[in-house]
Design an enzyme around this catalytic site. Structure first.
Site, PDB file in Angstrom:
ATOM      1  N   ARG A  15       0.828  -1.202   0.000  1.00 17.22           N
ATOM      2  CA  ARG A  15       0.000   0.000   0.000  1.00 17.22           C
ATOM      3  C   ARG A  15       0.870   1.263   0.000  1.00 17.22           C
ATOM      4  O   ARG A  15       2.040   1.223   0.355  1.00 17.22           O
ATOM      5  CB  ARG A  15      -0.910   0.015   1.237  1.00 17.22           C
ATOM      6  CG  ARG A  15      -2.037  -0.981   1.186  1.00 17.22           C
ATOM      7  CD  ARG A  15      -2.826  -1.019   2.488  1.00 17.22           C
ATOM      8  NE  ARG A  15      -2.070  -1.659   3.569  1.00 17.22           N
ATOM      9  CZ  ARG A  15      -2.516  -1.797   4.819  1.00 17.22           C
ATOM     10  NH1 ARG A  15      -3.708  -1.294   5.143  1.00 17.22           N
ATOM     11  NH2 ARG A  15      -1.773  -2.403   5.730  1.00 17.22           N
ATOM     12  N   LYS A  75       2.100   1.645   7.369  1.00 13.46           N
ATOM     13  CA  LYS A  75       2.375   0.805   8.536  1.00 13.46           C
ATOM     14  C   LYS A  75       3.449   1.418   9.416  1.00 13.46           C
ATOM     15  O   LYS A  75       4.203   2.297   9.019  1.00 13.46           O
ATOM     16  CB  LYS A  75       2.798  -0.601   8.086  1.00 13.46           C
ATOM     17  CG  LYS A  75       1.670  -1.399   7.438  1.00 13.46           C
ATOM     18  CD  LYS A  75       0.485  -1.608   8.379  1.00 13.46           C
ATOM     19  CE  LYS A  75       0.790  -2.532   9.524  1.00 13.46           C
ATOM     20  NZ  LYS A  75      -0.362  -2.717  10.438  1.00 13.46           N
ATOM     21  N   TYR A  94      -0.414   4.134  10.773  1.00 19.28           N
ATOM     22  CA  TYR A  94      -0.919   3.134  11.714  1.00 19.28           C
ATOM     23  C   TYR A  94       0.241   2.737  12.617  1.00 19.28           C
ATOM     24  O   TYR A  94       1.331   2.416  12.139  1.00 19.28           O
ATOM     25  CB  TYR A  94      -1.441   1.892  10.979  1.00 19.28           C
ATOM     26  CG  TYR A  94      -2.723   2.121  10.225  1.00 19.28           C
ATOM     27  CD1 TYR A  94      -3.903   2.436  10.888  1.00 19.28           C
ATOM     28  CD2 TYR A  94      -2.768   2.005   8.835  1.00 19.28           C
ATOM     29  CE1 TYR A  94      -5.083   2.643  10.202  1.00 19.28           C
ATOM     30  CE2 TYR A  94      -3.953   2.209   8.133  1.00 19.28           C
ATOM     31  CZ  TYR A  94      -5.100   2.536   8.824  1.00 19.28           C
ATOM     32  OH  TYR A  94      -6.266   2.743   8.134  1.00 19.28           O
ATOM     33  N   HIS A  96      -0.436   1.140  16.302  1.00 16.73           N
ATOM     34  CA  HIS A  96      -0.838   0.026  17.181  1.00 16.73           C
ATOM     35  C   HIS A  96       0.182  -0.187  18.300  1.00 16.73           C
ATOM     36  O   HIS A  96       0.683  -1.283  18.532  1.00 16.73           O
ATOM     37  CB  HIS A  96      -1.005  -1.261  16.352  1.00 16.73           C
ATOM     38  CG  HIS A  96      -2.018  -1.131  15.244  1.00 16.73           C
ATOM     39  ND1 HIS A  96      -3.365  -1.063  15.489  1.00 16.73           N
ATOM     40  CD2 HIS A  96      -1.863  -1.053  13.898  1.00 16.73           C
ATOM     41  CE1 HIS A  96      -4.013  -0.948  14.328  1.00 16.73           C
ATOM     42  NE2 HIS A  96      -3.123  -0.928  13.351  1.00 16.73           N
ATOM     43  N   GLU A 118      -5.121   5.023  13.865  1.00 20.20           N
ATOM     44  CA  GLU A 118      -6.183   4.230  14.487  1.00 20.20           C
ATOM     45  C   GLU A 118      -6.785   4.859  15.740  1.00 20.20           C
ATOM     46  O   GLU A 118      -7.778   4.355  16.266  1.00 20.20           O
ATOM     47  CB  GLU A 118      -5.686   2.814  14.805  1.00 20.20           C
ATOM     48  CG  GLU A 118      -4.708   2.700  15.946  1.00 20.20           C
ATOM     49  CD  GLU A 118      -3.264   2.922  15.543  1.00 20.20           C
ATOM     50  OE1 GLU A 118      -2.390   2.733  16.410  1.00 20.20           O
ATOM     51  OE2 GLU A 118      -3.005   3.279  14.371  1.00 20.20           O
ATOM     52  N   ASP A 268      -3.505  -6.864  14.973  1.00 17.62           N
ATOM     53  CA  ASP A 268      -2.694  -5.648  15.049  1.00 17.62           C
ATOM     54  C   ASP A 268      -2.613  -5.118  16.475  1.00 17.62           C
ATOM     55  O   ASP A 268      -1.607  -4.511  16.864  1.00 17.62           O
ATOM     56  CB  ASP A 268      -3.287  -4.550  14.157  1.00 17.62           C
ATOM     57  CG  ASP A 268      -2.719  -4.576  12.748  1.00 17.62           C
ATOM     58  OD1 ASP A 268      -1.556  -4.979  12.596  1.00 17.62           O
ATOM     59  OD2 ASP A 268      -3.434  -4.196  11.809  1.00 17.62           O
TER      60      ASP A 268
END
Length: 354
Positions: A15, A75, A94, A96, A118, A268
């Site tokens: 991505r 990511k 993101y 996490h 997120e 995740d």
């Protein structure tokens, strides 16, 4: 502001955070956008398209991180990316962090500002998580259906069944964006679906999907009974910013039918199934307690063009906010996880204390 879009280096991740049309908007507003060569190739976007929309194409990650103030990626940073981050960077991706202590501590040491997709909240919703949750929920059923085939170690079940056969039973834990999409796809295939959620409004929404859907509150005994007879179990529990609780325990998994399949979308955030550990698309599954486990942490990476388009569309307004107004804009308050060496998100701080 100088905005950098690096090529993703996490294994099996193709991505890209911003598509060319989004770059054009930022350039038109007076920002400089730097793209690492090849960053969009995995999603079908060529460097020439970005250049035509005003991006500066730089040859490698080192040049990208040197040039940019705001790093916008999909990511969390991995491997050599940690060493390229500086205290004056704003990292927007993101993250996490509740399930990743080493990264959290590294970001604290670096001293930058880390804003997590997120945990950005708008009107009580998570707008930057929603499109990837939509994709992950839909993919969970596609992937689960394949893993149920005998050649994949599954029970040899066709989810929708046929005349003279039983329908496959899909159990979904959590009816938010990801779980709700999983329910809709499973129901459309004709499977028998049981979904658990604490909120009655979500239960009602799931019952309205179709007559083959049963929605229930998540009592431990009721969940255990459904999990025991599931052909496909989807874990979709989300506590924003926090580590996912283990709703499905090892004894529950041990009681499942041999060759049943578990897809844990919550991996995740550490996973909501006790026997689940993170995998990637290079080796996506393993068998434990006689059950096929799928724990890929970047599920939407399997459909990178769709995922990049969906992510970029919701991401652009927040990149504009960051680039124009900075991290103190109230619309980003929930997204700031680490700043100047301190953890600033309550759920992440609680996870680091546990």
């Amino acid at each position: 502001m100088r905005i950098g879009v690096p090529r993703e280096v996490k294994p099996w991740e193709a991505r890209v955070a911003l598509v060319p049309h989004a770059v054009a908007v930022l350039v038109h507003e007076g920002h400089e956008v730097f793209l690492e060569a090849g960053a969009g190739h995995g999603s079908g976007f060529r460097d020439e398209e970005y250049a035509a929309h005003g991006a500066h194409i730089v040859p490698d990650a080192s040049a990208l991180f040197r040039a940019a103030q705001l790093i916008v990626k999909v990511k969390e940073p991995v491997g050599e990316e940690w060493g390229r981050l500086r205290a004056d960077h704003i990292l927007f991706s993101y993250l996490h962090l509740a399930a990743n202590r080493p990264l959290t501590e590294a970001l604290q040491r670096i001293g930058l500002v880390a804003v997590a997709f997120e945990t950005v909240v708008q009107d009580g919703l998570l707008p930057l998580l929603a499109p990837m949750s939509d994709i992950a929920g839909r993919l969970a059923i596609q992937i689960g259906a394949q893993l149920l085939q005998a050649r994949s170690g599954g029970r040899g079940i066709l989810l929708g069944g046929l005349p003279g056969t039983e329908r496959g039973h899909v159990v979904v834990i959590g009816a938010g964006e990801a779980g709700g999409n999983a329910v809709r796809v499973a129901a459309s295939l004709g499977a028998r679906v049981t979904v658990f959620d604490k909120l009655r409004a979500r239960q009602s929404a799931m019952m309205a999907v179709g007559p083959n859907v049963t929605a229930l509150p998540a009592y431990e005994e009721t969940v255990a009974a459904a999990v025991r007879e599931a052909d496909l179990l989807i874990g979709a529990v989300l506590v924003a910013g926090a580590r996912a609780p283990h709703v499905v325990t090892r004894p529950m998994v041990r009681a499942m039918q041999r060759g049943a399949v578990i897809v844990d979308i919550a991996i995740d955030q550490g996973g909501c199934v006790e026997t689940m550990h993170a995998t990637d698309y290079g080796a996506p599954t393993y068998i434990e307690e006689g059950v096929v486990h799928f724990g890929v942490t970047n599920m939407p990476g399997a459909v990178p063009r769709t995922a990049s388009q969906a992510l970029s569309a919701v991401l652009l307004p927040y990149v504009q906010i960051l680039a124009t107004h900075g991290v103190d804009d109230p619309r980003l308050a929930g997204g700031v996880n680490v700043r100047g060496g301190r953890i600033t998100h309550e759920a992440v701080a609680a996870a680091m204390m546990s």
